[in-house]
Motif scaffolding. Structure first.
Motif, PDB file in Angstrom:
ATOM      1  N   ALA A 160      -6.359   2.503   8.121  1.00 30.39           N
ATOM      2  CA  ALA A 160      -4.937   2.686   7.835  1.00 30.39           C
ATOM      3  C   ALA A 160      -4.514   1.710   6.754  1.00 30.39           C
ATOM      4  CB  ALA A 160      -4.097   2.462   9.091  1.00 30.39           C
ATOM      5  N   SER A 161      -3.603   2.154   5.920  1.00 25.73           N
ATOM      6  CA  SER A 161      -3.046   1.251   4.925  1.00 25.73           C
ATOM      7  C   SER A 161      -2.205   0.182   5.617  1.00 25.73           C
ATOM      8  CB  SER A 161      -2.174   2.029   3.933  1.00 25.73           C
ATOM      9  OG  SER A 161      -2.961   2.855   3.119  1.00 25.73           O
ATOM     10  N   LYS A 162      -2.172  -0.972   4.998  1.00 23.18           N
ATOM     11  CA  LYS A 162      -1.342  -2.069   5.491  1.00 23.18           C
ATOM     12  C   LYS A 162      -0.530  -2.587   4.317  1.00 23.18           C
ATOM     13  CE  LYS A 162      -1.517  -6.489   7.980  1.00 23.18           C
ATOM     14  NZ  LYS A 162      -2.405  -7.510   8.586  1.00 23.18           N
ATOM     15  N   VAL A 163       0.780  -2.649   4.498  1.00 21.90           N
ATOM     16  CA  VAL A 163       1.649  -3.060   3.402  1.00 21.90           C
ATOM     17  C   VAL A 163       2.533  -4.227   3.822  1.00 21.90           C
ATOM     18  CG1 VAL A 163       1.703  -0.744   2.388  1.00 21.90           C
ATOM     19  CG2 VAL A 163       3.489  -1.424   4.010  1.00 21.90           C
ATOM     20  N   GLN A 164       2.974  -4.954   2.816  1.00 23.64           N
ATOM     21  CA  GLN A 164       3.931  -6.034   3.008  1.00 23.64           C
ATOM     22  C   GLN A 164       5.190  -5.671   2.234  1.00 23.64           C
ATOM     23  OE1 GLN A 164       3.811  -9.910   0.767  1.00 23.64           O
ATOM     24  NE2 GLN A 164       3.162 -10.697   2.752  1.00 23.64           N
ATOM     25  N   ILE A 165       6.314  -5.658   2.916  1.00 22.31           N
ATOM     26  CA  ILE A 165       7.592  -5.291   2.301  1.00 22.31           C
ATOM     27  C   ILE A 165       8.363  -6.560   1.985  1.00 22.31           C
ATOM     28  CG2 ILE A 165       9.711  -3.949   2.583  1.00 22.31           C
ATOM     29  CD1 ILE A 165       8.106  -2.413   4.806  1.00 22.31           C
ATOM     30  N   ARG A 166       8.742  -6.689   0.735  1.00 24.63           N
ATOM     31  CA  ARG A 166       9.453  -7.890   0.268  1.00 24.63           C
ATOM     32  C   ARG A 166      10.872  -7.497  -0.121  1.00 24.63           C
ATOM     33  NH1 ARG A 166       4.441  -9.255  -3.811  1.00 24.63           N
ATOM     34  NH2 ARG A 166       2.919  -9.838  -2.210  1.00 24.63           N
ATOM     35  N   MET A 167      11.840  -8.088   0.596  1.00 26.11           N
ATOM     36  CA  MET A 167      13.239  -7.779   0.319  1.00 26.11           C
ATOM     37  C   MET A 167      14.011  -9.056   0.024  1.00 26.11           C
ATOM     38  SD  MET A 167      12.781  -8.492   3.583  1.00 26.11           S
ATOM     39  CE  MET A 167      12.106  -6.989   4.264  1.00 26.11           C
ATOM     40  N   GLY A 168      15.302  -8.896  -0.261  1.00 25.80           N
ATOM     41  CA  GLY A 168      16.122 -10.056  -0.602  1.00 25.80           C
ATOM     42  C   GLY A 168      15.813 -10.603  -1.977  1.00 25.80           C
ATOM     43  N   LEU A 169      15.213  -9.770  -2.844  1.00 17.68           N
ATOM     44  CA  LEU A 169      14.816 -10.204  -4.185  1.00 17.68           C
ATOM     45  C   LEU A 169      15.885  -9.845  -5.207  1.00 17.68           C
ATOM     46  CD1 LEU A 169      11.135  -8.859  -4.163  1.00 17.68           C
ATOM     47  CD2 LEU A 169      11.964 -11.071  -3.346  1.00 17.68           C
ATOM     48  N   PHE A 200      -2.374   3.964  -6.168  1.00 19.56           N
ATOM     49  CA  PHE A 200      -2.234   2.876  -5.215  1.00 19.56           C
ATOM     50  C   PHE A 200      -3.615   2.398  -4.781  1.00 19.56           C
ATOM     51  CE2 PHE A 200       2.014   4.752  -3.480  1.00 19.56           C
ATOM     52  CZ  PHE A 200       2.658   4.340  -4.623  1.00 19.56           C
ATOM     53  N   ASN A 201      -3.809   1.097  -4.828  1.00 22.51           N
ATOM     54  CA  ASN A 201      -5.034   0.470  -4.344  1.00 22.51           C
ATOM     55  C   ASN A 201      -4.690  -0.826  -3.631  1.00 22.51           C
ATOM     56  OD1 ASN A 201      -7.438   2.065  -5.238  1.00 22.51           O
ATOM     57  ND2 ASN A 201      -6.520   1.768  -7.257  1.00 22.51           N
ATOM     58  N   LYS A 202      -5.654  -1.384  -2.948  1.00 18.59           N
ATOM     59  CA  LYS A 202      -5.465  -2.700  -2.355  1.00 18.59           C
ATOM     60  C   LYS A 202      -5.069  -3.684  -3.457  1.00 18.59           C
ATOM     61  CE  LYS A 202      -7.874  -6.275   0.309  1.00 18.59           C
ATOM     62  NZ  LYS A 202      -9.145  -6.656   0.977  1.00 18.59           N
ATOM     63  N   GLY A 203      -3.982  -4.404  -3.247  1.00 17.43           N
ATOM     64  CA  GLY A 203      -3.492  -5.351  -4.241  1.00 17.43           C
ATOM     65  C   GLY A 203      -2.367  -4.818  -5.113  1.00 17.43           C
ATOM     66  N   THR A 204      -2.094  -3.519  -5.064  1.00 21.74           N
ATOM     67  CA  THR A 204      -1.002  -2.945  -5.855  1.00 21.74           C
ATOM     68  C   THR A 204       0.346  -3.385  -5.291  1.00 21.74           C
ATOM     69  OG1 THR A 204      -2.290  -0.979  -6.436  1.00 21.74           O
ATOM     70  CG2 THR A 204       0.100  -0.798  -6.625  1.00 21.74           C
ATOM     71  N   THR A 205       1.249  -3.806  -6.175  1.00 22.88           N
ATOM     72  CA  THR A 205       2.618  -4.128  -5.782  1.00 22.88           C
ATOM     73  C   THR A 205       3.564  -3.143  -6.446  1.00 22.88           C
ATOM     74  OG1 THR A 205       2.128  -6.489  -5.529  1.00 22.88           O
ATOM     75  CG2 THR A 205       4.439  -5.874  -5.771  1.00 22.88           C
ATOM     76  N   VAL A 206       4.241  -2.351  -5.643  1.00 21.94           N
ATOM     77  CA  VAL A 206       5.177  -1.335  -6.121  1.00 21.94           C
ATOM     78  C   VAL A 206       6.591  -1.917  -6.084  1.00 21.94           C
ATOM     79  CG1 VAL A 206       6.178   0.925  -5.649  1.00 21.94           C
ATOM     80  CG2 VAL A 206       3.723   0.538  -5.311  1.00 21.94           C
ATOM     81  N   GLY A 207       7.300  -1.812  -7.187  1.00 27.42           N
ATOM     82  CA  GLY A 207       8.691  -2.243  -7.240  1.00 27.42           C
ATOM     83  C   GLY A 207       9.614  -1.046  -7.382  1.00 27.42           C
ATOM     84  N   ILE A 208      10.622  -0.965  -6.519  1.00 22.11           N
ATOM     85  CA  ILE A 208      11.628   0.096  -6.574  1.00 22.11           C
ATOM     86  C   ILE A 208      12.955  -0.552  -6.979  1.00 22.11           C
ATOM     87  CG2 ILE A 208      12.866   1.866  -5.283  1.00 22.11           C
ATOM     88  CD1 ILE A 208       9.937   2.536  -5.715  1.00 22.11           C
ATOM     89  N   ASP A 209      13.528  -0.070  -8.063  1.00 21.88           N
ATOM     90  CA  ASP A 209      14.696  -0.691  -8.698  1.00 21.88           C
ATOM     91  C   ASP A 209      15.776   0.384  -8.878  1.00 21.88           C
ATOM     92  OD1 ASP A 209      16.501  -1.994 -10.343  1.00 21.88           O
ATOM     93  OD2 ASP A 209      15.003  -2.732 -11.758  1.00 21.88           O
ATOM     94  N   VAL A 210      16.833   0.303  -8.075  1.00 20.98           N
ATOM     95  CA  VAL A 210      17.914   1.294  -8.127  1.00 20.98           C
ATOM     96  C   VAL A 210      19.169   0.648  -8.694  1.00 20.98           C
ATOM     97  CG1 VAL A 210      19.365   2.871  -6.807  1.00 20.98           C
ATOM     98  CG2 VAL A 210      16.957   2.556  -6.171  1.00 20.98           C
ATOM     99  N   ASP A 211      19.728   1.255  -9.733  1.00 20.96           N
ATOM    100  CA  ASP A 211      20.974   0.795 -10.344  1.00 20.96           C
ATOM    101  C   ASP A 211      22.062   1.815 -10.011  1.00 20.96           C
ATOM    102  OD1 ASP A 211      23.117   0.103 -11.975  1.00 20.96           O
ATOM    103  OD2 ASP A 211      21.833  -0.547 -13.635  1.00 20.96           O
ATOM    104  N   PHE A 218       0.448  -3.610  -1.250  1.00 22.54           N
ATOM    105  CA  PHE A 218      -0.641  -3.072  -0.432  1.00 22.54           C
ATOM    106  C   PHE A 218      -1.642  -4.178  -0.096  1.00 22.54           C
ATOM    107  CE2 PHE A 218       1.044   0.932  -1.852  1.00 22.54           C
ATOM    108  CZ  PHE A 218       0.747   1.817  -0.811  1.00 22.54           C
ATOM    109  N   LEU A 219      -1.611  -4.599   1.164  1.00 23.09           N
ATOM    110  CA  LEU A 219      -2.592  -5.563   1.641  1.00 23.09           C
ATOM    111  C   LEU A 219      -3.943  -4.876   1.857  1.00 23.09           C
ATOM    112  CD1 LEU A 219      -0.301  -7.355   4.234  1.00 23.09           C
ATOM    113  CD2 LEU A 219      -1.002  -8.250   2.006  1.00 23.09           C
ATOM    114  N   ASP A 220      -3.889  -3.572   2.152  1.00 23.96           N
ATOM    115  CA  ASP A 220      -5.112  -2.788   2.304  1.00 23.96           C
ATOM    116  C   ASP A 220      -4.791  -1.328   2.024  1.00 23.96           C
ATOM    117  OD1 ASP A 220      -7.754  -2.301   2.691  1.00 23.96           O
ATOM    118  OD2 ASP A 220      -7.749  -2.596   4.868  1.00 23.96           O
TER     119      ASP A 220
END
Length: 327
Positions: free
Chosen positions: A312-321, A248-259, A136-138
Protein backbone atom coordinates in the motif's frame (compact mmCIF):
# COMPACT_ATOMS: atom_id res chain seq x y z
CA UNK A 1 16.34 42.76 20.35
CA UNK A 2 19.42 41.13 18.91
CA UNK A 3 20.19 37.41 18.98
CA UNK A 4 23.89 36.70 19.42
CA UNK A 5 25.27 33.18 19.76
CA UNK A 6 22.11 31.90 21.42
CA UNK A 7 21.81 34.89 23.76
CA UNK A 8 19.10 37.50 23.24
CA UNK A 9 20.06 41.02 24.25
CA UNK A 10 17.76 44.04 24.20
CA UNK A 11 19.10 46.78 21.94
CA UNK A 12 18.87 49.13 24.93
CA UNK A 13 21.72 47.12 26.50
CA UNK A 14 23.89 47.86 23.47
CA UNK A 15 23.15 51.55 23.84
CA UNK A 16 23.98 51.32 27.55
CA UNK A 17 27.33 49.69 26.80
CA UNK A 18 28.26 51.99 23.97
CA UNK A 19 26.83 55.33 25.21
CA UNK A 20 29.32 57.48 27.20
CA UNK A 21 28.26 58.36 30.75
CA UNK A 22 27.35 62.09 30.79
CA UNK A 23 28.41 62.24 34.43
CA UNK A 24 32.00 61.47 33.51
CA UNK A 25 34.11 64.63 33.13
CA UNK A 26 36.27 64.32 30.04
CA UNK A 27 38.03 66.85 27.85
CA UNK A 28 36.08 68.08 24.79
CA UNK A 29 38.47 66.26 22.40
CA UNK A 30 38.00 63.06 24.36
CA UNK A 31 34.20 63.50 24.20
CA UNK A 32 34.43 63.81 20.39
CA UNK A 33 36.52 60.64 20.20
CA UNK A 34 34.07 58.89 22.50
CA UNK A 35 31.14 60.03 20.34
CA UNK A 36 32.82 58.76 17.20
CA UNK A 37 33.55 55.46 18.93
CA UNK A 38 29.91 55.16 19.97
CA UNK A 39 28.71 55.77 16.42
CA UNK A 40 31.17 53.25 15.00
CA UNK A 41 30.22 50.77 17.71
CA UNK A 42 26.54 51.15 16.96
CA UNK A 43 27.14 50.71 13.23
CA UNK A 44 29.19 47.57 13.86
CA UNK A 45 26.55 46.21 16.22
CA UNK A 46 23.85 46.91 13.64
CA UNK A 47 25.77 45.16 10.88
CA UNK A 48 26.53 42.22 13.17
CA UNK A 49 22.88 41.94 14.16
CA UNK A 50 21.75 42.13 10.52
CA UNK A 51 24.14 39.32 9.55
CA UNK A 52 22.97 37.18 12.43
CA UNK A 53 19.34 37.67 11.51
CA UNK A 54 20.07 36.89 7.85
CA UNK A 55 21.92 33.71 8.75
CA UNK A 56 19.15 32.72 11.16
CA UNK A 57 16.48 33.22 8.47
CA UNK A 58 18.36 31.27 5.82
CA UNK A 59 18.96 28.42 8.25
CA UNK A 60 15.27 28.34 9.14
CA UNK A 61 14.22 28.19 5.50
CA UNK A 62 16.84 25.59 4.61
CA UNK A 63 15.63 23.27 7.36
CA UNK A 64 12.15 23.04 5.84
CA UNK A 65 10.95 19.69 4.53
CA UNK A 66 11.66 18.77 0.89
CA UNK A 67 9.15 20.40 -1.41
CA UNK A 68 8.33 23.17 1.07
CA UNK A 69 9.24 26.44 -0.57
CA UNK A 70 8.85 29.50 1.57
CA UNK A 71 10.66 32.52 2.92
CA UNK A 72 11.76 33.33 6.44
CA UNK A 73 8.92 35.83 6.71
CA UNK A 74 6.18 33.53 5.45
CA UNK A 75 7.44 30.49 7.35
CA UNK A 76 6.56 32.19 10.62
CA UNK A 77 2.94 32.65 9.53
CA UNK A 78 0.39 29.85 9.62
CA UNK A 79 -1.16 28.83 6.32
CA UNK A 80 -4.28 26.77 5.59
CA UNK A 81 -4.48 23.98 8.18
CA UNK A 82 -6.88 21.04 8.29
CA UNK A 83 -7.32 17.48 9.51
CA UNK A 84 -8.25 14.35 7.54
CA UNK A 85 -11.58 12.62 8.21
CA UNK A 86 -11.71 8.84 8.62
CA UNK A 87 -14.70 6.70 9.53
CA UNK A 88 -16.48 3.37 9.42
CA UNK A 89 -16.83 3.46 5.62
CA UNK A 90 -13.07 3.31 5.18
CA UNK A 91 -11.47 -0.12 4.92
CA UNK A 92 -8.16 -0.69 6.66
CA UNK A 93 -7.23 2.99 6.75
CA UNK A 94 -4.36 3.81 9.10
CA UNK A 95 -3.89 7.46 10.14
CA UNK A 96 -1.09 8.71 12.36
CA UNK A 97 -0.17 12.23 13.40
CA UNK A 98 3.49 13.04 13.82
CA UNK A 99 5.32 16.36 14.18
CA UNK A 100 2.32 18.34 12.97
CA UNK A 101 1.92 16.17 9.86
CA UNK A 102 -0.49 13.37 9.00
CA UNK A 103 0.60 9.96 7.70
CA UNK A 104 -1.89 7.80 5.81
CA UNK A 105 -1.74 4.22 4.56
CA UNK A 106 -3.97 1.13 4.39
CA UNK A 107 -3.74 -2.43 5.68
CA UNK A 108 -6.16 -4.68 3.85
CA UNK A 109 -6.73 -8.41 3.36
CA UNK A 110 -8.12 -8.28 -0.17
CA UNK A 111 -5.56 -9.40 -2.74
CA UNK A 112 -7.56 -7.55 -5.40
CA UNK A 113 -7.08 -4.31 -3.48
CA UNK A 114 -9.22 -1.19 -3.25
CA UNK A 115 -9.11 2.56 -2.81
CA UNK A 116 -9.86 4.66 0.23
CA UNK A 117 -10.88 8.25 -0.46
CA UNK A 118 -9.94 10.54 2.42
CA UNK A 119 -11.16 14.12 2.70
CA UNK A 120 -10.13 17.18 4.69
CA UNK A 121 -12.35 18.42 7.49
CA UNK A 122 -12.19 22.13 6.63
CA UNK A 123 -13.15 23.80 3.34
CA UNK A 124 -10.62 25.91 1.52
CA UNK A 125 -10.83 29.58 2.49
CA UNK A 126 -13.17 31.56 0.22
CA UNK A 127 -10.37 33.98 -0.71
CA UNK A 128 -6.61 34.00 -1.16
CA UNK A 129 -4.23 31.14 -1.90
CA UNK A 130 -4.30 27.83 -0.03
CA UNK A 131 -1.49 25.31 -0.35
CA UNK A 132 -0.81 21.83 0.95
CA UNK A 133 1.57 18.98 0.08
CA UNK A 134 1.35 15.20 -0.11
CA UNK A 135 4.69 13.39 0.11
CA UNK A 136 4.94 9.73 -0.91
CA UNK A 137 6.84 7.87 1.78
CA UNK A 138 6.21 4.69 -0.21
CA UNK A 139 4.62 3.83 -3.58
CA UNK A 140 5.04 0.07 -4.14
CA UNK A 141 2.28 -0.52 -6.71
CA UNK A 142 1.96 0.77 -10.26
CA UNK A 143 -1.64 1.85 -9.71
CA UNK A 144 -3.36 5.21 -10.22
CA UNK A 145 -3.84 7.34 -7.12
CA UNK A 146 -5.40 10.79 -6.94
CA UNK A 147 -4.64 14.05 -5.11
CA UNK A 148 -6.48 17.37 -5.29
CA UNK A 149 -9.62 19.06 -3.97
CA UNK A 150 -13.22 17.86 -4.00
CA UNK A 151 -16.69 18.33 -2.59
CA UNK A 152 -16.97 17.17 1.02
CA UNK A 153 -19.98 14.94 0.15
CA UNK A 154 -17.85 12.53 -1.92
CA UNK A 155 -18.45 8.78 -1.55
CA UNK A 156 -15.28 7.72 0.28
CA UNK A 157 -15.65 4.08 -0.84
CA UNK A 158 -14.97 5.08 -4.45
CA UNK A 159 -11.91 6.73 -5.96
CA UNK A 160 -12.55 10.43 -6.49
CA UNK A 161 -12.69 10.24 -10.28
CA UNK A 162 -15.49 7.64 -10.16
CA UNK A 163 -17.74 9.71 -7.91
CA UNK A 164 -20.71 10.71 -10.04
CA UNK A 165 -22.03 14.24 -9.67
CA UNK A 166 -19.46 15.08 -6.97
CA UNK A 167 -16.75 17.45 -8.14
CA UNK A 168 -13.04 16.62 -8.07
CA UNK A 169 -10.14 18.69 -9.41
CA UNK A 170 -6.61 17.38 -9.28
CA UNK A 171 -3.85 15.07 -10.39
CA UNK A 172 -3.88 11.31 -10.83
CA UNK A 173 -0.83 9.16 -11.49
CA UNK A 174 0.74 5.74 -11.20
CA UNK A 175 4.42 4.88 -11.58
CA UNK A 176 4.06 4.97 -15.37
CA UNK A 177 1.04 7.18 -16.26
CA UNK A 178 -0.46 10.49 -15.23
CA UNK A 179 -3.44 12.70 -16.04
CA UNK A 180 -5.27 15.77 -14.80
CA UNK A 181 -8.86 15.49 -13.62
CA UNK A 182 -11.68 17.98 -13.58
CA UNK A 183 -15.45 17.97 -13.22
CA UNK A 184 -17.39 18.47 -16.46
CA UNK A 185 -20.95 19.64 -15.98
CA UNK A 186 -23.58 18.17 -18.30
CA UNK A 187 -25.07 20.74 -20.68
CA UNK A 188 -27.95 20.66 -23.12
CA UNK A 189 -25.61 21.29 -26.06
CA UNK A 190 -23.82 18.03 -25.34
CA UNK A 191 -27.04 16.08 -25.93
CA UNK A 192 -27.68 18.01 -29.14
CA UNK A 193 -24.18 17.16 -30.31
CA UNK A 194 -24.75 13.45 -29.62
CA UNK A 195 -28.08 13.51 -31.46
CA UNK A 196 -26.42 15.16 -34.45
CA UNK A 197 -23.72 12.49 -34.45
CA UNK A 198 -26.32 9.70 -34.43
CA UNK A 199 -28.19 11.38 -37.31
CA UNK A 200 -24.98 11.52 -39.36
CA UNK A 201 -24.37 7.84 -38.65
CA UNK A 202 -27.90 6.92 -39.70
CA UNK A 203 -27.57 8.88 -42.96
CA UNK A 204 -24.50 6.80 -43.80
CA UNK A 205 -26.24 3.55 -42.86
CA UNK A 206 -29.10 4.28 -45.27
CA UNK A 207 -26.69 3.68 -48.12
CA UNK A 208 -26.03 0.07 -47.14
CA UNK A 209 -28.28 -2.97 -47.25
CA UNK A 210 -28.07 -3.55 -43.50
CA UNK A 211 -29.92 -0.33 -42.71
CA UNK A 212 -33.30 -2.05 -42.75
CA UNK A 213 -32.20 -4.41 -40.01
CA UNK A 214 -30.78 -1.49 -38.03
CA UNK A 215 -33.95 0.55 -38.51
CA UNK A 216 -36.18 -2.26 -37.23
CA UNK A 217 -34.07 -3.86 -34.51
CA UNK A 218 -31.16 -1.73 -33.32
CA UNK A 219 -32.57 1.77 -33.62
CA UNK A 220 -35.34 1.37 -31.01
CA UNK A 221 -32.86 0.00 -28.48
CA UNK A 222 -30.35 2.73 -29.28
CA UNK A 223 -33.03 5.42 -28.98
CA UNK A 224 -33.99 4.06 -25.58
CA UNK A 225 -30.37 4.15 -24.44
CA UNK A 226 -29.66 7.59 -25.88
CA UNK A 227 -32.76 9.05 -24.24
CA UNK A 228 -30.85 9.12 -20.92
CA UNK A 229 -27.62 10.60 -22.28
CA UNK A 230 -26.74 13.93 -20.69
CA UNK A 231 -30.06 14.08 -18.85
CA UNK A 232 -30.73 13.96 -15.12
CA UNK A 233 -27.00 14.12 -14.41
CA UNK A 234 -25.10 17.04 -12.92
CA UNK A 235 -21.89 15.97 -14.59
CA UNK A 236 -18.89 13.69 -14.21
CA UNK A 237 -15.18 13.75 -13.44
CA UNK A 238 -13.06 13.24 -16.52
CA UNK A 239 -9.36 12.73 -17.12
CA UNK A 240 -7.21 14.52 -19.67
CA UNK A 241 -3.72 15.83 -20.44
CA UNK A 242 -2.12 12.36 -20.44
CA UNK A 243 1.50 12.45 -19.22
CA UNK A 244 1.53 16.25 -19.00
CA UNK A 245 2.41 15.90 -15.31
CA UNK A 246 5.05 13.64 -13.72
CA UNK A 247 4.23 10.18 -12.36
CA UNK A 248 4.09 9.28 -8.65
CA UNK A 249 6.97 7.41 -7.05
CA UNK A 250 8.45 6.98 -3.61
CA UNK A 251 9.87 10.39 -2.69
CA UNK A 252 7.50 12.43 -4.88
CA UNK A 253 6.08 15.55 -3.20
CA UNK A 254 2.85 16.81 -4.75
CA UNK A 255 1.84 20.42 -4.11
CA UNK A 256 -1.77 21.56 -4.56
CA UNK A 257 -2.14 25.35 -4.82
CA UNK A 258 -5.64 26.87 -5.03
CA UNK A 259 -6.15 30.61 -5.55
CA UNK A 260 -9.79 31.39 -4.78
CA UNK A 261 -9.38 35.02 -5.80
CA UNK A 262 -8.53 33.90 -9.33
CA UNK A 263 -10.36 30.57 -9.14
CA UNK A 264 -7.26 28.66 -10.29
CA UNK A 265 -5.61 25.41 -9.22
CA UNK A 266 -1.86 24.98 -9.75
CA UNK A 267 0.35 21.92 -9.43
CA UNK A 268 3.82 21.62 -7.88
CA UNK A 269 6.19 18.66 -7.80
CA UNK A 270 9.23 18.54 -5.49
CA UNK A 271 9.21 22.33 -5.21
CA UNK A 272 8.88 22.92 -8.96
CA UNK A 273 5.90 24.80 -10.40
CA UNK A 274 4.10 22.77 -13.08
CA UNK A 275 1.32 25.12 -14.16
CA UNK A 276 -2.47 25.44 -14.01
CA UNK A 277 -5.30 22.95 -14.32
CA UNK A 278 -7.34 23.69 -17.46
CA UNK A 279 -10.96 22.99 -18.30
CA UNK A 280 -12.24 21.14 -21.38
CA UNK A 281 -11.91 24.35 -23.43
CA UNK A 282 -8.23 24.65 -22.44
CA UNK A 283 -8.93 27.68 -20.25
CA UNK A 284 -7.75 27.93 -16.62
CA UNK A 285 -10.20 26.09 -14.40
CA UNK A 286 -12.53 28.45 -12.53
CA UNK A 287 -13.16 27.31 -8.95
CA UNK A 288 -14.47 30.64 -7.61
CA UNK A 289 -17.26 30.23 -5.12
CA UNK A 290 -16.92 26.44 -4.86
CA UNK A 291 -16.80 24.79 -1.44
CA UNK A 292 -13.97 22.26 -1.69
CA UNK A 293 -11.77 20.29 0.70
CA UNK A 294 -8.43 18.48 0.27
CA UNK A 295 -9.03 15.03 -1.21
CA UNK A 296 -7.00 11.96 -2.09
CA UNK A 297 -7.69 8.38 -3.10
CA UNK A 298 -5.03 5.86 -2.03
CA UNK A 299 -4.78 2.22 -3.02
CA UNK A 300 -4.06 -0.78 -0.81
CA UNK A 301 -3.60 -4.42 -1.70
CA UNK A 302 -3.48 -7.34 0.72
CA UNK A 303 -2.39 -10.92 0.23
CA UNK A 304 -3.70 -14.37 1.06
CA UNK A 305 -1.13 -14.51 3.83
CA UNK A 306 -2.53 -11.46 5.61
CA UNK A 307 -2.37 -7.67 5.41
CA UNK A 308 1.19 -7.58 6.73
CA UNK A 309 2.32 -9.10 3.43
CA UNK A 310 0.31 -6.77 1.22
CA UNK A 311 1.37 -3.50 -0.36
CA UNK A 312 0.00 0.00 0.00
CA UNK A 313 1.12 3.53 -0.64
CA UNK A 314 2.05 5.58 2.40
CA UNK A 315 1.85 9.35 2.29
CA UNK A 316 2.63 12.26 4.54
CA UNK A 317 0.26 15.23 4.38
CA UNK A 318 1.78 18.62 5.14
CA UNK A 319 -0.58 21.46 5.96
CA UNK A 320 -0.39 24.91 7.51
CA UNK A 321 2.09 25.95 4.81
CA UNK A 322 2.34 29.34 3.19
CA UNK A 323 1.95 29.14 -0.60
CA UNK A 324 5.35 29.17 -2.33
CA UNK A 325 6.24 32.21 -4.48
CA UNK A 326 5.00 31.82 -8.03
CA UNK A 327 7.58 31.95 -10.84
Amino acid sequence: RVAAFGTTLPTSSLFTVLRPDPAMATPRSAQKRTGRSAVLGLAAAGAFSWNLLSVSSSTFVGSASPGLRTTGATARRAGYAFDMVTGDKHRGIVLNKKDGKIELTTKVTSSAGYWNTVLGDKPLPASGRSYFEVHFLDKPDDVMEYIGVAEASMDVTLPVHKNKEKEFYGWGASQTDSATYKFMACKAEYRKSEEAHIKRMEDKLKKVKEFEDYDKKAKPKMSETCATWWTGLKGMNIGGDPMRLPVFNKGTTVGIDVDMDKGTLSFWENGKYLGLLHDTNNKPMDLKGKKLVPAMSLFGRGSYSGPQYGSASKVQIRMGLEPPPLP
